[in-house]
Every structure is written in C-alpha cells, then in structure tokens.
Design an enzyme around this catalytic site. Structure first.
Site, mmCIF file in Angstrom:
data_model
loop_
_atom_site.group_PDB
_atom_site.id
_atom_site.type_symbol
_atom_site.label_atom_id
_atom_site.label_comp_id
_atom_site.label_asym_id
_atom_site.label_seq_id
_atom_site.Cartn_x
_atom_site.Cartn_y
_atom_site.Cartn_z
ATOM 1 N N SER A 156 5.777 0.886 10.591
ATOM 2 C CA SER A 156 5.775 -0.092 9.509
ATOM 3 C C SER A 156 4.437 -0.080 8.802
ATOM 4 O O SER A 156 3.499 0.597 9.212
ATOM 5 C CB SER A 156 6.067 -1.486 10.053
ATOM 6 O OG SER A 156 4.851 -2.093 10.430
ATOM 7 N N LYS A 157 4.381 -0.867 7.739
ATOM 8 C CA LYS A 157 3.167 -0.891 6.921
ATOM 9 C C LYS A 157 1.951 -1.351 7.702
ATOM 10 O O LYS A 157 0.825 -1.063 7.342
ATOM 11 C CB LYS A 157 3.366 -1.831 5.728
ATOM 12 C CG LYS A 157 4.581 -1.457 4.929
ATOM 13 C CD LYS A 157 4.534 -1.978 3.519
ATOM 14 C CE LYS A 157 5.864 -1.657 2.860
ATOM 15 N NZ LYS A 157 5.831 -0.985 1.627
ATOM 16 N N ARG A 158 2.201 -2.118 8.739
ATOM 17 C CA ARG A 158 1.063 -2.671 9.463
ATOM 18 C C ARG A 158 0.540 -1.748 10.550
ATOM 19 O O ARG A 158 -0.500 -1.997 11.121
ATOM 20 C CB ARG A 158 1.449 -4.031 10.082
ATOM 21 C CG ARG A 158 1.465 -5.156 9.066
ATOM 22 C CD ARG A 158 2.236 -6.347 9.573
ATOM 23 N NE ARG A 158 3.622 -6.014 9.862
ATOM 24 C CZ ARG A 158 4.561 -5.933 8.932
ATOM 25 N NH1 ARG A 158 4.277 -6.157 7.678
ATOM 26 N NH2 ARG A 158 5.799 -5.610 9.245
ATOM 27 N N MET B 42 0.822 -1.211 0.000
ATOM 28 C CA MET B 42 0.000 0.000 0.000
ATOM 29 C C MET B 42 0.859 1.265 0.000
ATOM 30 O O MET B 42 2.068 1.205 0.200
ATOM 31 C CB MET B 42 -0.863 -0.020 1.233
ATOM 32 C CG MET B 42 -0.009 -0.004 2.473
ATOM 33 S SD MET B 42 -1.040 0.159 3.890
ATOM 34 C CE MET B 42 0.170 0.381 5.157
#
Ligand code: GLU
Length: 448
Positions: free
Chosen positions: A213-215, A15
């Site tokens: 992070s991405k999460r 994303m």
C-alpha cells in the site's frame, strides 16, 4: 495491423506509488515495443481528492524514469514539442455529450438528481490477455451511477469515454481494476464503441504477502529520487515486477526489455516487492557508471547536504569519487563515504579510537608522519606508499596491519573505507601529514 495506442491514467490523489510506476512502465514498454503511442491522461475529475502537487509528483517521477509520453494538448504558450498530458478536468464537454447520448437512447435515466446507467444483468466475459477469460455474474449488479448529483461524471464513465475518444487499443492496468472491466464493457457497448484489448497486471505484494500500500516503506518513487537511486536501476527493477527475460537475469538494459517485452508473457502470479534486490541492482548500476555520469549526481547530493561547497577542486573531487565509487550502492551513502575529504575537523569513530589509537597505534601514527614527510610529494602515490608501509612494518617488527588501521582512522576518522594507499594518494601529502599531526595533538603524543 492496427497501430497500438496505450495510456497511463493516474488519479492524482497521492504520491507516485511503485505500483503506478510499474503500470506506467508496462504501458510505455508496450508502446515502445510495438512502435505505438503512449498517452498520459490525468484522471482528475474527483475534485475532492485531487491535488495539483500530486500531478507534479507523478510527472516528475515519469520524467525521472525516462517515460516520455507521445502526445497531448499543447501547453505553456504552445512551445513546439511541449505537450502536456490530457487532463480529464478539462474535458467535461465530452463526458456531458456521452451522458446525453445514453439518456437520449434510454440507456440511462435520472434518479434522485444523479444519472444511472441501465446495467445489463446477463453474465459478462472479460477476455484478458494476461488473466484469460473471466466470467462475471451480473444478476445483482445495481444500475451504475455515471453522473453525480452535482453534475460531475463518475470514474467509470470518464475512463471509458476517454478510452474510446482517444482510440486506446490496449488497456494495461492493475488487477485491482479487473472487476471494473465488466462494467466498462457494458458502457462501451451502450456507447456503440469497439472495446480495447485488456491486460490486467498482477498486484505487487510486500515480502510478507500483504498487498503493498501507499504507506509501506519503499512504496514512493519520490523517496528513491531523494535517496539518490539511479533512475535506470529503479526502472530495471520495476521491469522485473511481473515480467522477466526468462533466463534468470536481473540486470537488463531498457533496449533489451523493449525488444522482448510482450503482454502474454506478463506473469499471472502476483509480484513480490524486494527492496534488497532493488538496492543490489542499484549498486550494480552505480559501479558501472563512469565518473562523468556520476559526478553531477554526487555533486548535487553532497551540496544539498552542505558537505561540498559551491566552489571546490574538481580534480580532487573526481579522484575521491573514483575510489569510493566501488563501495557505494546508493547516492544517500555518499555523504558518509565522502564528507571527510572536505572537512579537516571530522569526528572520530569512538569505538575505533578505543581499539586503534592505543599507545602503539599512536606511536605508529607518529612514525608514519615522520617517514611520509620524507617522500617527494610527486611520489606520493599508492604503490610507493604501500612500499613505505611494508618497509616500516619490517623495520619495526610489526605486521603491516598495525600501521594501516591507525593510518586509516587518522586520515578519515573511521575504521573502514576505500583502499588505504589510494586514499592517501588522493588526500595528498599535505593533508595526510596535517591529519596525522592533528591525531597526535588530539589524542596525546606518545612517549617515543
Ligand atoms: N485512474 C485510474 C487509476 O488510477 C485508472 C485506471 C485505468 O488505468 O483504467 O486507478
């Protein structure tokens, strides 16, 4: 002076992350500040990890944030001005030529089917516009693989070749790439190119100090689009992640940032992501929007949620929007603040019903219905209504609040909302009276 050329070079492997958006923004700002060129280059040579849907997400995010790119190959049958980004997956020939050149000059060699670059073992110094001079010991650097066994070129090679090919003057990217830069400098030298200036921007940390992070919650630009954030507000916030106008201001127009933005002033220290601040900034932008600008956003959010029908009374909608606007900080809150304007069957907040629809509360609803029915509908205005409430309170020996709370709950189903008198005015006499009547029926008419 050379004309500035910068690029944003995302890998479409996930994303569109807040950190990537900030990198894109700092490149875009630097291009706009210097009157230079902002290039978009999709680094999609890693076929195993790339997805076209991620490319779409990145392009949509950039467009939403208003970061238009300045050049690229023509797309879509060559409509004038419609220029796509560069895709590395379409530039294989250029990378093959570079590999051949290095092989031909003995600067690279084949090993087990892959191609390796003869990496120098002497120390390398990176002169960075933000981080200063950084020395890398390369004694133990292995020879870098630049082309895999399957013939595909590796990130380090394509990144460097394109920066040279595209005449990039300034590489502005995340600090996580700093250690790659010594490798890139060696490749550039071997290819006989001029190195660009480097500016590595600080990482973005979570409030607890870990690397974002991405999460992590709040990490995806797509989420902000979905939640009805305003692009100008998100962009304003991203500007502050590692840069500031130096006077503690947090609300700043993009024109002013463009005028002031420069690389040496980017903070050396890591930035901290602060979702509350972003939320607050969004609320400020929301409040400052006029109804014309807000209406399309509000309509799209409410229609998506099935709250607003395709055809609706625009004057009524705009009047409702005007009074809830002050209370709303982000688009996702609009359904909650506005649904009851369009629904005669709204649910009542249970706790508020227990507290407010007492026998006296219900008696007051009935009294209000009788009195407000006597007003000429043309005079159903906030000022006149306020006067009515005060008169009735005095006549019945109560505080005005004893009338206000039941009235609000009766017309909206909730204990809080916009200014009550304005709310009643916007709803209009017919709706208000029928909602009072509904309450009397539903919660039992009191004995007068
Ligand atoms: N594709 C790399 C990334 O997304 C680009 C790094 C760079 O800007 O040079 O991290």
């Amino acid at each position: 002076m050379e004309s500035v050329r910068v690029r944003f070079a995302p890998s479409p492997t996930g994303m569109f992350h807040v950190g990537s958006a900030r990198t894109a923004l700092f490149n875009w700002l630097y291009a706009r500040h210097t009157g230079g060129t902002f290039v978009l280059r999709v680094e999609d040579t890693d076929a195993a990890r790339n997805k076209t849907e991620y490319v779409d997400v990145i392009l949509r995010g950039l467009q939403w944030l208003g970061m238009n790119w300045d050049e690229g190959p023509q797309i879509g049958g060559g409509v004038k001005g419609d220029r796509g980004p560069y895709f590395q997956s379409q530039r294989g020939e250029i990378y093959r030529r570079a590999v051949d050149k290095l092989l031909g000059e003995g600067k690279a060699y084949e090993s087990d089917g892959a191609i390796r670059f003869r990496t120098p073992k002497t120390p390398a110094v990176v002169h960075d516009l933000i981080c200063g001079d950084i020395t890398f010991d390369r004694t133990n650097e292995p020879d870098l693989v630049i082309q895999r066994k399957d013939g595909s070129p590796v990130f380090h090679l394509v990144n460097v070749v394109d920066d040279l090919e595209m005449g990039i003057t300034h590489v502005i990217r995340g600090e996580d790439h700093l250690s790659n830069t010594q490798k890139h400098l060696a490749l550039i030298e071997a290819l006989g190119g001029q190195p660009p200036h480097y500016a590595h921007i600080p990482l973005i940390l979570n409030p607890n100090g870990s690397k974002m992070s991405k999460r992590d919650a709040g990490a995806s630009i797509e989420d902000y689009i979905d939640q009805g954030y305003l692009p100008a507000a998100v962009r304003n916030y991203l500007c502050l992640l590692g840069w500031s106008p130096k006077d503690n201001r947090e609300l700043i127009t993009i024109e002013e940032v463009i005028a002031k933005f420069d690389l040496p002033q980017v903070n050396r220290a890591n930035a901290r992501f602060d979702a509350d601040k972003l939320f607050w900034i969004n609320g400020e932008y929301f409040r400052a929007l006029d109804i014309d600008a807000l209406e399309p956003l509000a309509v799209s959010i409410l229609q998506k949620r099935g709250i607003l029908p395709d055809k609706f009374d625009h004057a009524y909608f705009r009047a409702a929007l005007a009074i809830v606007k002050e209370k709303v900080k982000v688009g996702r809150e609009l359904p909650d603040w506005m649904s009851y304007f369009f629904d005669e069957d709204f649910k009542f907040d249970e706790a508020a019903v227990k507290k407010v629809f007492t026998p006296e509360g219900l008696t007051n609803v009935a009294r209000l219905r009788e009195r407000l029915a006597l007003i000429d509908s043309r005079n159903f205005k906030a000022d006149a209504l306020e006067a009515e409430f005060k008169t009735l309170a005095a006549a019945t020996g109560q505080k005005t609040g004893a009338l206000v709370h039941p009235a609000r709950l009766a017309v909206s189903g909730r204990p809080v909302g916009p200014s009550l008198y304005h709310l009643l005015e916007v709803l209009g006499q017919r709706r208000v009276l029928s909602r009072f009547e509904r309450v009397e029926k539903q919660f039992g008419a009191p004995v007068a």
